[in-house]
Every structure is written in structure tokens, then in C-alpha cells.
Design an enzyme around this catalytic site. Structure first.
Site, PDB file in Angstrom:
ATOM      1  N   LYS A 196       0.881  -1.181   0.000  1.00 14.54           N
ATOM      2  CA  LYS A 196       0.000   0.000   0.000  1.00 14.54           C
ATOM      3  C   LYS A 196       0.908   1.217   0.000  1.00 14.54           C
ATOM      4  O   LYS A 196       1.417   1.641   1.040  1.00 14.54           O
ATOM      5  CB  LYS A 196      -0.892  -0.020   1.238  1.00 14.54           C
ATOM      6  CG  LYS A 196      -2.271   0.609   1.050  1.00 14.54           C
ATOM      7  CD  LYS A 196      -2.243   2.079   0.695  1.00 14.54           C
ATOM      8  CE  LYS A 196      -2.042   2.987   1.878  1.00 14.54           C
ATOM      9  NZ  LYS A 196      -1.823   4.402   1.486  1.00 14.54           N
ATOM     10  N   GLY A 249       5.998   4.763   8.895  1.00 11.62           N
ATOM     11  CA  GLY A 249       5.209   5.987   8.856  1.00 11.62           C
ATOM     12  C   GLY A 249       5.248   6.676  10.200  1.00 11.62           C
ATOM     13  O   GLY A 249       6.185   6.474  10.990  1.00 11.62           O
ATOM     14  N   SER A 250       4.219   7.451  10.476  1.00 12.73           N
ATOM     15  CA  SER A 250       4.248   8.255  11.694  1.00 12.73           C
ATOM     16  C   SER A 250       3.971   7.395  12.923  1.00 12.73           C
ATOM     17  O   SER A 250       3.326   6.337  12.841  1.00 12.73           O
ATOM     18  CB  SER A 250       3.206   9.366  11.593  1.00 12.73           C
ATOM     19  OG  SER A 250       1.926   8.782  11.507  1.00 12.73           O
ATOM     20  N   THR A 251       4.428   7.890  14.044  1.00 19.93           N
ATOM     21  CA  THR A 251       4.201   7.166  15.300  1.00 19.93           C
ATOM     22  C   THR A 251       2.713   7.068  15.599  1.00 19.93           C
ATOM     23  O   THR A 251       2.234   6.027  16.063  1.00 19.93           O
ATOM     24  CB  THR A 251       4.980   7.860  16.435  1.00 19.93           C
ATOM     25  OG1 THR A 251       6.388   7.711  16.150  1.00 19.93           O
ATOM     26  CG2 THR A 251       4.685   7.252  17.789  1.00 19.93           C
ATOM     27  N   GLY A 254       1.310   4.336  13.509  1.00 18.23           N
ATOM     28  CA  GLY A 254       1.857   3.070  14.006  1.00 18.23           C
ATOM     29  C   GLY A 254       1.109   2.590  15.242  1.00 18.23           C
ATOM     30  O   GLY A 254       0.813   1.394  15.383  1.00 18.23           O
ATOM     31  N   GLU A 271       8.316   0.986  11.816  1.00 18.99           N
ATOM     32  CA  GLU A 271       9.419   1.947  11.651  1.00 18.99           C
ATOM     33  C   GLU A 271       8.782   3.324  11.715  1.00 18.99           C
ATOM     34  O   GLU A 271       8.089   3.732  10.777  1.00 18.99           O
ATOM     35  CB  GLU A 271      10.086   1.750  10.282  1.00 18.99           C
ATOM     36  CG  GLU A 271      10.808   0.437  10.120  1.00 18.99           C
ATOM     37  CD  GLU A 271      12.122   0.392  10.876  1.00 18.99           C
ATOM     38  OE1 GLU A 271      12.666   1.461  11.215  1.00 18.99           O
ATOM     39  OE2 GLU A 271      12.596  -0.725  11.137  1.00 18.99           O
ATOM     40  N   CYS A 305      13.237  10.394   8.293  1.00 21.27           N
ATOM     41  CA  CYS A 305      12.943   9.919   9.649  1.00 21.27           C
ATOM     42  C   CYS A 305      14.167  10.063  10.556  1.00 21.27           C
ATOM     43  O   CYS A 305      14.046  10.374  11.728  1.00 21.27           O
ATOM     44  CB  CYS A 305      12.479   8.479   9.611  1.00 21.27           C
ATOM     45  SG  CYS A 305      13.641   7.381   8.770  1.00 21.27           S
ATOM     46  N   GLU A 404       8.574  15.944  16.278  1.00 18.09           N
ATOM     47  CA  GLU A 404       9.111  15.678  14.938  1.00 18.09           C
ATOM     48  C   GLU A 404       8.419  16.646  13.970  1.00 18.09           C
ATOM     49  O   GLU A 404       7.209  16.545  13.732  1.00 18.09           O
ATOM     50  CB  GLU A 404       8.829  14.234  14.504  1.00 18.09           C
ATOM     51  CG  GLU A 404       9.426  13.936  13.143  1.00 18.09           C
ATOM     52  CD  GLU A 404       9.055  12.556  12.603  1.00 18.09           C
ATOM     53  OE1 GLU A 404       7.875  12.198  12.638  1.00 18.09           O
ATOM     54  OE2 GLU A 404       9.966  11.863  12.115  1.00 18.09           O
TER      55      GLU A 404
HETATM   56  P1  NAD Z   1       1.640   8.288   7.841  1.00 20.96           P
HETATM   57  O1  NAD Z   1       1.633   7.499   9.093  1.00 20.96           O
HETATM   58  O2  NAD Z   1       0.669   9.380   7.700  1.00 20.96           O
HETATM   59  O3  NAD Z   1       1.383   7.328   6.584  1.00 20.96           O
HETATM   60  C1  NAD Z   1       2.203   6.226   6.278  1.00 20.96           C
HETATM   61  C2  NAD Z   1       1.410   5.222   5.491  1.00 20.96           C
HETATM   62  O4  NAD Z   1       0.368   4.704   6.311  1.00 20.96           O
HETATM   63  C3  NAD Z   1       0.717   5.784   4.249  1.00 20.96           C
HETATM   64  O5  NAD Z   1       0.763   4.824   3.215  1.00 20.96           O
HETATM   65  C4  NAD Z   1      -0.713   5.978   4.720  1.00 20.96           C
HETATM   66  O6  NAD Z   1      -1.657   5.914   3.672  1.00 20.96           O
HETATM   67  C5  NAD Z   1      -0.877   4.789   5.650  1.00 20.96           C
HETATM   68  N1  NAD Z   1      -1.915   4.927   6.675  1.00 20.96           N
HETATM   69  C6  NAD Z   1      -2.376   6.071   7.247  1.00 20.96           C
HETATM   70  N2  NAD Z   1      -3.339   5.768   8.156  1.00 20.96           N
HETATM   71  C7  NAD Z   1      -3.466   4.421   8.164  1.00 20.96           C
HETATM   72  C8  NAD Z   1      -4.262   3.499   8.904  1.00 20.96           C
HETATM   73  N3  NAD Z   1      -5.154   3.912   9.808  1.00 20.96           N
HETATM   74  N4  NAD Z   1      -4.119   2.185   8.670  1.00 20.96           N
HETATM   75  C9  NAD Z   1      -3.223   1.747   7.768  1.00 20.96           C
HETATM   76  N5  NAD Z   1      -2.451   2.552   7.032  1.00 20.96           N
HETATM   77  C10 NAD Z   1      -2.554   3.882   7.232  1.00 20.96           C
HETATM   78  O7  NAD Z   1       3.140   8.764   7.649  1.00 20.96           O
HETATM   79  P2  NAD Z   1       3.708   9.729   6.522  1.00 20.96           P
HETATM   80  O8  NAD Z   1       3.258  11.107   6.829  1.00 20.96           O
HETATM   81  O9  NAD Z   1       3.404   9.135   5.187  1.00 20.96           O
HETATM   82  O10 NAD Z   1       5.270   9.580   6.758  1.00 20.96           O
HETATM   83  C11 NAD Z   1       6.013  10.386   7.592  1.00 20.96           C
HETATM   84  C12 NAD Z   1       6.352   9.644   8.859  1.00 20.96           C
HETATM   85  O11 NAD Z   1       7.024   8.438   8.549  1.00 20.96           O
HETATM   86  C13 NAD Z   1       7.312  10.428   9.746  1.00 20.96           C
HETATM   87  O12 NAD Z   1       6.869  10.340  11.074  1.00 20.96           O
HETATM   88  C14 NAD Z   1       8.636   9.697   9.570  1.00 20.96           C
HETATM   89  O13 NAD Z   1       9.531   9.827  10.637  1.00 20.96           O
HETATM   90  C15 NAD Z   1       8.166   8.296   9.392  1.00 20.96           C
HETATM   91  N6  NAD Z   1       9.197   7.486   8.734  1.00 20.96           N
HETATM   92  C16 NAD Z   1       9.884   6.566   9.468  1.00 20.96           C
HETATM   93  C17 NAD Z   1      10.907   5.811   8.885  1.00 20.96           C
HETATM   94  C18 NAD Z   1      11.675   4.781   9.683  1.00 20.96           C
HETATM   95  O14 NAD Z   1      12.360   3.965   9.069  1.00 20.96           O
HETATM   96  N7  NAD Z   1      11.610   4.795  10.995  1.00 20.96           N
HETATM   97  C19 NAD Z   1      11.227   6.014   7.542  1.00 20.96           C
HETATM   98  C20 NAD Z   1      10.516   6.970   6.822  1.00 20.96           C
HETATM   99  C21 NAD Z   1       9.489   7.697   7.431  1.00 20.96           C
END
Ligand code: NAD
Length: 503
Positions: A196, A249-251, A254, A271, A305, A404
Site C-alpha cells: 500500500k 510511517g508516523s508514530t 503506528g 518503523e 525519519c 518531529e
Molecule cells: P503516515 O503514518 O501518515 O502514513 C504512512 C502510510 O500509512 C501511508 O501509506 C498511509 O496511507 C498509511 N496509513 C495512514 N493511516 C493508516 C491506517 N489507519 N491504517 C493503515 N495505514 C494507514 O506517515 P507519513 O506522513 O506518510 O510519513 C512520515 C512519517 O514516517 C514520519 O513520522 C517519519 O519519521 C516516518 N518514517 C519513518 C521511517 C523509519 O524507518 N523509521 C522512515 C521513513 C518515514
């Protein structure tokens, strides 16, 4: 990390990439594009706010089809019983194909995410390395022989069995690199996947699905469902046919996913976000440290990140260091990632730009000293640009230090005594613990800090992504690790076997 210069993409390359994007058609399920009627989502080029294309807004029905295809592929003897060397060969072929298409994929990434073309080249090159690294694992996932103590004759051993169908949910900030790392680890372990991609930058992941097919993987091994996180993402997390969620993605998201997995006990790797500390000792090599610390936060406009966003500098070199950072930042060209000389592209969206500008206003209001940047006012009629921004005199309680921001904003703090425990306590004072960076020529300082820093990766005198080293977070930066052996093992279950016999 200084990037090798790459000439801007010419018209032919841009046209080829745009034609490729136009040809994507719906979701990629069971080896083919499946168009979806109904709602779609516009994909915006953040450099000029133009619409690049529309993607299908998938939901439960499309997720159901994709999971069923992945399950069939998982159980298909062609895949399930494939010799390890053949699986390795397919992954190496995929790496070759990504390498052969590197420039086109990099253009797609730049148009979709906004990152400078040189950075996109480096990210796609990194993706090739990640796939090659993981290609080595099918032949090495061998478990161990165990010395047995129970009475009788026993042969005890372990195996690492593929977990099954893995849902890979990725963010928009480094979409291709993160996708390739997850996909290749999952395939190396013998899983099949439903990807996804992020709705804000889905295109390079869609291209990868085509290359997986071209490499010769059986249909259904890699499926892609596009859509919103709240629809397609949530449907994947809830689907009973998914065995493993690998999420970056975001905490906040997660945590929501972790809650949603409690009943099914799906295996979970997370992550998440970061607010990484950088510590510069007075003996550091400043010529190297200043540009590296600057690009450690400004690369990809801070949308990294592991960005080093909280800087601690010793008082003896503080003023010189901050002046060096400001001079470096002011020389960085902010603009369209497809143009020659661009060092910082736009942020991903209008919403992200607003968020970053809000934090910059908060930093000023909370009393930090604005030393560079500080506004979104760059010479462009459209696009989501923010100048590289540096705050001096930051304090631990300020929101620019705690949260962040995910933008090009650096907060600088001073330290005076070189007590490693105190310094590490300040650096570790965050809900996050993804990465930490130290600059020193003193071996004792390097080891003392590496031992005390509570972060998944500690980098001394530089940075870079090594795929053989595990990557992940302490505390709210996540659970589990990607890369290294742990990255592949995360897509397996360990099974123990004991076989008895009588003589
Ligand atoms: P996000 O959490 O908004 O989205 C990430 C993904 O999750 C997207 O594909 C989104 O469509 C999906 N998503 C959103 N809500 C969901 C739900 N309820 N159920 C399932 N999937 C869902 O994050 P973002 O804004 O796309 O990314 C930025 C964040 O990612 C930052 O916090 C960054 O630090 C983190 N990040 C972490 C790493 C790592 O390796 N630790 C790497 C890159 C980015």
C-alpha cells in the site's frame, strides 16, 4: 553525505517518465493492472502543484482481491518450493532491472515526491543495493542445529519459515527506497506481499510492481493496492488473510495499527518517527562536520525519519559552528527538483508546508533565535517550498525541540562540560530514539557516547545507509528492525523441530 552531481533530466527523460506514469491503470493484482471505476485520488507534483495523474481509491474490495492473489501465490508450489538459488536469481534480476531503469524511476520519484533529481538517483541506487543485499538471504536462511539434552536420540534444529502474506504500508518521504527494502526482504524470506504506497507519492512503487513481473516472479507475489490510509491501509490491517504488517510511517499511525492488530495478533514491524540528536565535540573536524550536519537535517527538505534535528554543540566552537551552518544553509538553492543545482526541493504537500511554518512560528514565539531561513517565501509562484531554517538558543522544552517537525528546521543547543552521562541524558531526552550522531576525533568520546546513546543507529563522524546493518528505533521510534539479518527474519517464524529415533 555529499551526493555526486547529476545533470538535470532532459526533456526526453521527463517525457518517458510522464508516459510511464500515464500508463499505470488501477491496482496491480495477480500480475496485471486492474482498473477501478469510481473515486480516484489526484497525485500532485509538489514542485508546481500540477496534477501528475490520478490513482484509484482502493478499499476493502480491492484489498480482498489482492490478499487472495497473494495467498494463492504463497501457496503456489512454484513459489513455495522454489529452490533458494532461484529465488536469489529472481531478486538479482530485479536489482538489475531497477538499475537499468534508474534514471526513469528517479524522475518519477522527483516528480511525485519533489526531492532533487540527484537525491532521487542516490535513493534508487540505494534501492538496488538493498535488493542485492537481500538477494543473498534465501541461501542463508538456514536455522541451526541444536545440542539436545532430553533423554533418547534426538536431532533438534530450527527453521525460519516464511510468515505468509505480508502487508507493506509505506510513507511518502523516501517511497522507492523504503518499498524496495521491504519488498526484497519479504520475498527473500519467501513471503508474498500486498503493498500500500502512500497516497501522496505512490508512483515509484507502482513501477516496481511492473519490474517484479518483468524479473519473472510468479504472478501474485507482489500486488499493489493504491488508496488512502484510512481506507486501503486500514482494510489491509484488518484483513484476516494478512499474516504480517510491515509499516513505516508516523508514530501516531503506528500506534493505531498496533491497536488494530491486538485481536488477530498479526506480526508487526513498525518503523516510526524520529527526533534525532547530533552531538559535536570541540575536537571535531569542522570542515567535514558543518556540511554533514547541515545536510543531515536539510536533505530531502528535512523529510527524513533519521534527520539530525536536535543539535548539541560544545560552547568552545558553538558560534563558529552556527555561523558555518548559516552560511552553508544560505547557499542552498531551494527549487524544483528537476532543475540543475537544486539542493532542496519542495515539501510534499500544502498541509506539510503549513505544519512546518507553524512550528517555525512556534519556535520564534517560544524564544529561540532565528539564525537562518524561517519562511516559506521562496521565488516560485507555486509549490510547497520552505527555506532551510536554523534556530539557535533552543531549549529542551520548546516544541521545535520536542516534536518531529519533518521539515528543514534545525534546533541548536549548547553544552559546556564534557560529562558523557549528562550529555547523553540530554541527547536521549525524547520520546523517539531512531538515530544519533556524534562528531569527535577522540576515540574515547566516540565509544563513550555510542554506549550511552539510546537510539537504534549511532553514527560517528558521518552517516549513510548500510543495508547489512539493522535499522530501527528505540522507544516510540518503532518496534523491530529492517535491514541486516533481522530485516529478513522479521518476515519469518522460527520453527523448532525434534526428530527422535531408536537404535
Ligand atoms: P503516515 O503514518 O501518515 O502514513 C504512512 C502510510 O500509512 C501511508 O501509506 C498511509 O496511507 C498509511 N496509513 C495512514 N493511516 C493508516 C491506517 N489507519 N491504517 C493503515 N495505514 C494507514 O506517515 P507519513 O506522513 O506518510 O510519513 C512520515 C512519517 O514516517 C514520519 O513520522 C517519519 O519519521 C516516518 N518514517 C519513518 C521511517 C523509519 O524507518 N523509521 C522512515 C521513513 C518515514
Amino acid at each position: 553525505m555529499a551526493l555526486p552531481p547529476v545533470p538535470a533530466p532532459g526533456k526526453d527523460l521527463l517525457d518517458t517518465a510522464r508516459a510511464r506514469i500515464a500508463h499505470f491503470n488501477g491496482h496491480f493484482i495477480d500480475g496485471a493492472w486492474r482498473a477501478q471505476d469510481g473515486e480516484s485520488i489526484a497525485v500532485i507534483n509538489p514542485a508546481d502543484e500540477s496534477i501528475l495523474t490520478h490513482i484509484a481509491a482502493g478499499g476493502a474490495a480491492e484489498v480482498d482481491l489482492a490478499v487472495a492473489a497473494a495467498r494463492r501465490a504463497f501457496e503456489n508450489p512454484l513459489w513455495a518450493n522454489m529452490p533458494a538459488a532461484q529465488r536469489e536469481g529472481l531478486l538479482l534480476r530485479l536489482a538489475d532491472l531497477v538499475g537499468e531503469n534508474l534514471a526513469e524511476i528517479a524522475v518519477i520519484e522527483t516528480l511525485d515526491n519533489g526531492m532533487p533529481f540527484a537525491l532521487a538517483n542516490a535513493m534508487v541506487g540505494g534501492a538496488v543495493s538493498a535488493i542485492r543485499y537481500n538477494a543473498g538471504w534465501p541461501r542463508r536462511l538456514s536455522g541451526e542445529n541444536v545440542a539436545m539434552s532430553v533423554p533418547g536420540n534426538w536431532h533438534g534444529y530450527t527453521t525460519h519459515d516464511a510468515l505468509g502474506v505480508a502487508a507493506l504500508i509505506v510513507p511518502w518521504n523516501a517511497p522507492f527506497a523504503i518499498t524496495c527494502s521491504k519488498v526484497s526482504a519479504a520475498l527473500a524470506a519467501g513471503c508474498t506481499v500486498v503493498l500500500k504506497p502512500a497516497e501522496l507519492a505512490p508512483l515509484s512503487g507502482m513501477r516496481l510492481a511492473e519490474l517484479v513481473k518483468e524479473a519473472g516472479f510468479p504472478d501474485g507475489c507482489v500486488n499493489v493496492v493504491t488508496g488512502l490510509g484510512s481506507d486501503a491501509g486500514a482494510a489491509l490491517v484488518a484483513h484476516p488473510g494478512v499474516d504480517k504488517i510491515s509499516f513505516t510511517g508516523s508514530t501516531a499511525t503506528g500506534k493505531a495499527i498496533a491497536h488494530a492488530c491486538v485481536d488477530s495478533m498479526k506480526r508487526l514491524s513498525l518503523e516510526l518517527g524520529g527526533k534525532s540528536a547530533v552531538v559535536v565535540f570541540p575536537d571535531a573536524d569542522l570542515e567535514k562536520a558543518i556540511p554533514a550536519v547541515a545536510m543531515g537535517i536539510f536533505m530531502n527538505s528535512g523529510q527524513v525519519c533519521a534527520a539530525g534535528s536536535r543539535l548539541f554543540v560544545h560552547e568552545d566552537i558553538h558560534d563558529q559552528f552556527v555561523a558555518g551552518l548559516v552560511a552553508f544553509a544560505e547557499k542552498l538553492t531551494v527549487g524544483d527538483g528537476t532543475a540543475d543545482g537544486t539542493a532542496l526541493g519542495p515539501l510534499i504537500s500544502a498541509g506539510q508546508k503549513e505544519r512546518v511554518l507553524r512550528y517555525i512560528e512556534a519556535g520564534k514565539a517560544e524564544g529561540a533565535t532565528l539564525a537562518a531561513g524561517g519562511d516559506g517565501d521562496v521565488p516560485a509562484d507555486s509549490g510547497y517550498y520552505v527555506r532551510p531554517t536554523i534556530f539557535a538558543d533552543a531549549k529542551p522544552e520548546m516544541s521545535i525541540v520536542r516534536d518531529e517537525i519533518f521539515g528543514p528546521v534545525l534546533s541548536v543547543m549548547k553544552f559546556s562540560d564534557e560529562n558523557f552521562d549528562d550529555l547523553a541524558r540530554r541527547a536521549n531526552d525524547s520520546i523517539y530514539g531512531l538515530s544519533a550522531y556524534v562528531w569527535t576525533r577522540n576515540l574515547a568520546s566516540a565509544h563513550a557516547m555510542a554506549k550511552r546513546l539510546r537510539a537504534g543507529s549511532v553514527k560517528i563522524n558521518g552517516s549513510g545507509m548500510e543495508f547489512a546493518l539493522p535499522f530501527g528505533g528505540f522507544r516510540q521510534s518503532g518496534m523491530g528492525r529492517e535491514n541486516g539479518s533481522e530485516g529478513v527474519l522479521a518476515f519469518t517464524e522460527t520453527k523448532s523441530v525434534m526428530i527422535g529415533w531408536s537404535e
